[in-house]
Design an enzyme around this catalytic site. Structure first.
Site, PDB file in Angstrom:
ATOM      1  N   TYR A  60      54.040 -78.277  22.371  1.00  0.00           N
ATOM      2  CA  TYR A  60      54.519 -77.112  21.617  1.00  0.00           C
ATOM      3  C   TYR A  60      55.977 -77.341  21.226  1.00  0.00           C
ATOM      4  CZ  TYR A  60      50.484 -74.356  23.109  1.00  0.00           C
ATOM      5  OH  TYR A  60      49.221 -73.872  23.303  1.00  0.00           O
ATOM      6  N   ARG A  82      44.386 -78.771  29.751  1.00  0.00           N
ATOM      7  CA  ARG A  82      43.750 -77.732  28.951  1.00  0.00           C
ATOM      8  C   ARG A  82      43.085 -78.422  27.764  1.00  0.00           C
ATOM      9  NH1 ARG A  82      45.394 -72.464  27.132  1.00  0.00           N
ATOM     10  NH2 ARG A  82      43.222 -72.322  27.761  1.00  0.00           N
ATOM     11  N   TYR A  90      46.267 -80.684  26.301  1.00  0.00           N
ATOM     12  CA  TYR A  90      47.495 -81.100  26.980  1.00  0.00           C
ATOM     13  C   TYR A  90      47.417 -80.789  28.463  1.00  0.00           C
ATOM     14  CZ  TYR A  90      48.610 -76.106  26.333  1.00  0.00           C
ATOM     15  OH  TYR A  90      48.568 -74.740  26.319  1.00  0.00           O
ATOM     16  N   HIS A 123      43.304 -76.436  21.740  1.00  0.00           N
ATOM     17  CA  HIS A 123      43.081 -75.041  21.341  1.00  0.00           C
ATOM     18  C   HIS A 123      44.178 -74.539  20.421  1.00  0.00           C
ATOM     19  CE1 HIS A 123      45.660 -74.937  24.896  1.00  0.00           C
ATOM     20  NE2 HIS A 123      46.223 -73.897  24.316  1.00  0.00           N
ATOM     21  N   HIS A 158      46.066 -70.785  19.489  1.00  0.00           N
ATOM     22  CA  HIS A 158      46.216 -69.403  19.956  1.00  0.00           C
ATOM     23  C   HIS A 158      46.304 -68.413  18.786  1.00  0.00           C
ATOM     24  CE1 HIS A 158      47.359 -70.378  24.167  1.00  0.00           C
ATOM     25  NE2 HIS A 158      47.930 -71.449  23.649  1.00  0.00           N
TER      26      HIS A 158
HETATM   27 FE   LIG Z   1      48.211 -73.235  24.723  1.00  0.00          FE
END
Ligand SMILES: [Fe+2]
Length: 303
Positions: free
Chosen positions: A160, A215, A194, A218, A220
């Site tokens: 991110y 994870r 990640y 995805h 969000h």
């Molecule tokens: Fe996330």
């Protein structure tokens, strides 16, 4: 007469002392908290050393938190608490809608306003460009015009913006509004799954439990409109190796999507696409926010 306190009577004694709590909801929350916390200590036969370890752990979790890092949300996520609270929230809805998923620790308020068709990619990227599109509808399938669609995601390396650039800059985030028929579409890159941040106490816990820490890939979303219940959710990419074993328990079958190489229905058919329709439940007066989490800077102020 003085009460004899032992490992069983302590629970009633603690609950009795809180009995005069004026706020009825606080009372309703604290009583079972004490009851189950005590039951947990008895069941685990917790020793003083172990409880002190736990206190040290929670202290470290708090100390790891900044305006850009939320270790307590990560703890809630990895213990399954965030997912549990989402499920309870969904159950409370007046009618069914798109299922909730986690806010996670990387949400930021005030993502840049964008127009339909814009790209949320602001930095050079080697990612696979994709179109993300679909509709926001009510329970009956009617499009909701001007619905708010906030989107944020990691890049093609699984990072991110908060993790890789100057955190004062935003990337791979955008705030869109649907058209008159409830449609949304935007351009982005396919995200990679990640590992959750492992350099803090939550990472230590994950390693101690021999969990992989990943994870699945995805994207969000927070989707809402006046008169409807806001839905906080995420779309997961089919085929990711961790789609069945998400470290934070966010995946549910109805939120798994795939990248379509060819889709004549896409607003930009020359690019691969991900299609998903969001369904909003009507709001009721009881609806509170469904955000299990927040922009970290709303919990710890920026220095
Ligand atoms: Fe996330």
């Amino acid at each position: 007469m003085l009460r004899a306190i032992d490992e069983n009577t302590i629970t009633d004694a603690a609950i009795e002392q809180m009995a005069a709590t004026p706020n009825p909801r606080l009372k309703q929350i604290m009583e079972p908290l004490v009851k189950h916390l005590h039951a947990w200590a008895r069941e685990a036969d917790l020793t003083p050393e172990e409880w002190l370890e736990g206190i040290k752990f929670l202290t470290a979790v708090g100390q790891k938190c900044t305006a850009f890092r939320q270790e307590f949300i990560l703890l809630s996520d990895t213990l399954g608490m965030s997912s549990l609270i989402n499920s309870l929230h969904d159950k409370r809805a007046a009618e069914a809608g798109t299922k909730s998923s986690l806010v996670g620790p990387f949400y930021r308020q005030d993502s840049p306003p964008m127009k339909l068709g814009d790209t949320i990619v602001t930095k050079p990227t080697n990612g696979l460009e994709v179109v993300l599109y679909g509709r926001v509808t009510d329970r009956a399938g009617k499009g909701v015009p001007n619905a708010s669609v906030e989107v944020w995601q990691p890049d093609e390396t699984g990072n991110y913006d908060l993790q890789k650039h100057d955190p004062s800059e935003m990337d791979l985030r955008g705030h869109f509004h649907t058209d008159s028929e409830g449609r949304y579409y935007l351009r982005t890159v396919a995200p990679l799954g990640y590992m959750i941040p492992m350099d803090g106490p939550v990472g230590d816990m994950i390693r101690a439990q021999k969990r992989h820490g990943y994870r699945p890939a995805h994207i969000h979303f927070i989707v809402g409109a006046p008169g409807y219940r806001e839905v906080v959710t995420a779309l997961y990419l089919a085929g990711d190796p961790h789609v069945d074993s998400d470290t934070v328990f966010g995946v549910t079958e109805s939120l798994v999507t795939k990248v379509n190489e060819k889709d004549p229905g896409s607003p930009i058919p020359t690019l691969p696409s991900i299609k998903f329709d969001f369904q909003l439940a009507a709001a009721t007066t009881k609806d509170m926010t469904g955000r299990v989490g927040a922009d970290p800077s709303q919990i710890v102020a920026k220095a």
